[in-house]
Design a protein around this motif. Structure first.
Motif, PDB file in Angstrom:
ATOM      1  N   MET A  11      29.896  26.220  -6.871  1.00 25.63           N
ATOM      2  CA  MET A  11      28.598  26.595  -7.873  1.00 25.63           C
ATOM      3  C   MET A  11      29.268  26.402  -9.905  1.00 25.63           C
ATOM      4  O   MET A  11      28.054  25.781 -10.373  1.00 25.63           O
ATOM      5  CB  MET A  11      27.924  28.145  -7.978  1.00 25.63           C
TER       6      MET A  11
ATOM      7  N   TYR B 275      23.243  20.894   8.127  1.00 18.42           N
ATOM      8  CA  TYR B 275      22.610  21.053   6.526  1.00 18.42           C
ATOM      9  C   TYR B 275      21.030  20.907   6.294  1.00 18.42           C
ATOM     10  O   TYR B 275      20.409  20.097   7.120  1.00 18.42           O
ATOM     11  CB  TYR B 275      23.269  19.953   5.453  1.00 18.42           C
TER      12      TYR B 275
ATOM     13  N   ASP C 204      17.731  19.987  -0.250  1.00 18.09           N
ATOM     14  CA  ASP C 204      17.205  20.782  -0.663  1.00 18.09           C
ATOM     15  C   ASP C 204      16.651  19.889  -2.068  1.00 18.09           C
ATOM     16  O   ASP C 204      15.579  20.054  -2.283  1.00 18.09           O
ATOM     17  CB  ASP C 204      18.926  21.504  -1.996  1.00 18.09           C
TER      18      ASP C 204
ATOM     19  N   GLU D 281      20.616  16.225  -2.352  1.00 21.67           N
ATOM     20  CA  GLU D 281      21.874  16.987  -2.522  1.00 21.67           C
ATOM     21  C   GLU D 281      21.257  18.274  -0.727  1.00 21.67           C
ATOM     22  O   GLU D 281      20.393  18.354  -0.692  1.00 21.67           O
ATOM     23  CB  GLU D 281      21.028  18.355  -2.585  1.00 21.67           C
TER      24      GLU D 281
ATOM     25  N   GLU E  82      22.147  21.702   1.643  1.00 20.41           N
ATOM     26  CA  GLU E  82      22.788  23.231   1.654  1.00 20.41           C
ATOM     27  C   GLU E  82      23.039  23.177   3.207  1.00 20.41           C
ATOM     28  O   GLU E  82      22.539  22.590   4.273  1.00 20.41           O
ATOM     29  CB  GLU E  82      22.012  24.039   1.118  1.00 20.41           C
TER      30      GLU E  82
ATOM     31  N   GLN F  14      27.815  26.639   0.724  1.00 18.94           N
ATOM     32  CA  GLN F  14      28.054  24.927   1.326  1.00 18.94           C
ATOM     33  C   GLN F  14      27.103  23.463   0.717  1.00 18.94           C
ATOM     34  O   GLN F  14      25.628  24.210   1.320  1.00 18.94           O
ATOM     35  CB  GLN F  14      28.684  24.346   2.642  1.00 18.94           C
ATOM     36  N   GLU F  15      27.580  23.124  -0.196  1.00 19.17           N
ATOM     37  CA  GLU F  15      26.960  21.908  -0.946  1.00 19.17           C
ATOM     38  C   GLU F  15      26.860  21.203  -1.293  1.00 19.17           C
ATOM     39  O   GLU F  15      28.550  21.300  -2.033  1.00 19.17           O
ATOM     40  CB  GLU F  15      26.071  23.135  -2.167  1.00 19.17           C
TER      41      GLU F  15
ATOM     42  N   LYS G 185      26.394  16.455  -2.490  1.00 19.54           N
ATOM     43  CA  LYS G 185      25.559  15.635  -3.274  1.00 19.54           C
ATOM     44  C   LYS G 185      26.443  14.460  -2.927  1.00 19.54           C
ATOM     45  O   LYS G 185      27.183  14.009  -2.611  1.00 19.54           O
ATOM     46  CB  LYS G 185      25.810  16.097  -4.561  1.00 19.54           C
TER      47      LYS G 185
ATOM     48  N   GLU H  60      31.567  17.904  -3.293  1.00 21.10           N
ATOM     49  CA  GLU H  60      31.432  18.851  -3.287  1.00 21.10           C
ATOM     50  C   GLU H  60      30.864  19.820  -3.487  1.00 21.10           C
ATOM     51  O   GLU H  60      31.078  19.537  -5.229  1.00 21.10           O
ATOM     52  CB  GLU H  60      32.138  19.988  -2.324  1.00 21.10           C
ATOM     53  N   ASP H  61      29.543  20.326  -4.036  1.00 16.37           N
ATOM     54  CA  ASP H  61      28.989  20.903  -5.505  1.00 16.37           C
ATOM     55  C   ASP H  61      29.231  22.623  -4.998  1.00 16.37           C
ATOM     56  O   ASP H  61      29.290  23.368  -4.366  1.00 16.37           O
ATOM     57  CB  ASP H  61      27.934  21.559  -5.067  1.00 16.37           C
TER      58      ASP H  61
END
Length: 146
Positions: free
Chosen positions: A1, A102, A105, A121, A123, A128-129, A131, A145-146
């Motif tokens: 993040m 997942y 988003d 995107e 989540e 855990q995020e 793209k 990974e974001d």
């Protein structure tokens, strides 16, 4: 993040340096007329000049959109926020099979060079995020990974 925040800040700083906000009367008449004819219901319309490309950001039906025009009015790129129901079934199937657990988003449809891609995107839980960019056939073009 933290990486996302730093990247976002860098993008905005770069855009502020190279992109110039335009007032509506500074937009070439041919572009403005073409845009207003096609998107008469658009709201929150903002124009920018980035080098030789005119970019318009706007909302349509509560979804964000961006279009890049040449000075001659040719669309070179379009990004549209879309909903899950607008995803091609191949992309939705790929998400369900490759990214179990997942949740979606946000989704953005990108049209450029006569090709469509879908930036999704995803989540999982609170931390855990991902793209992920898909082509229209559901093939993964990139995953970060974001």
């Amino acid at each position: 993040m933290k990486t996302l925040r730093i990247t976002t800040l860098a993008i905005f700083a770069t855009a502020a340096i190279y992109a110039q906000d335009l007032k509506q009367n500074e937009v070439p008449t041919n572009l403005l007329n073409a845009f207003q004819k096609t998107y008469s219901n658009a709201s929150d319309v903002e124009w920018e000049l980035d080098s030789e490309t005119y970019k318009v950001e706007f909302d349509l039906n509560d979804l964000e959109q961006e279009i890049w025009y040449t000075k001659d009015g040719i669309i070179v790129k379009r990004e549209m926020e879309i909903t899950e129901k607008d995803l091609p079934s191949a992309v939705l199937s790929a998400i369900k099979s490759k990214y179990v657990g997942y949740k979606i988003d946000s989704i953005e449809l990108i049209e450029m060079d006569n090709k469509k891609t879908y930036e999704v995107e995803l989540e999982k839980g609170w931390t855990q995020e991902l793209k992920v960019v898909f082509d229209v056939n559901g093939d993964v073009l990139s995953s970060v990974e974001d």
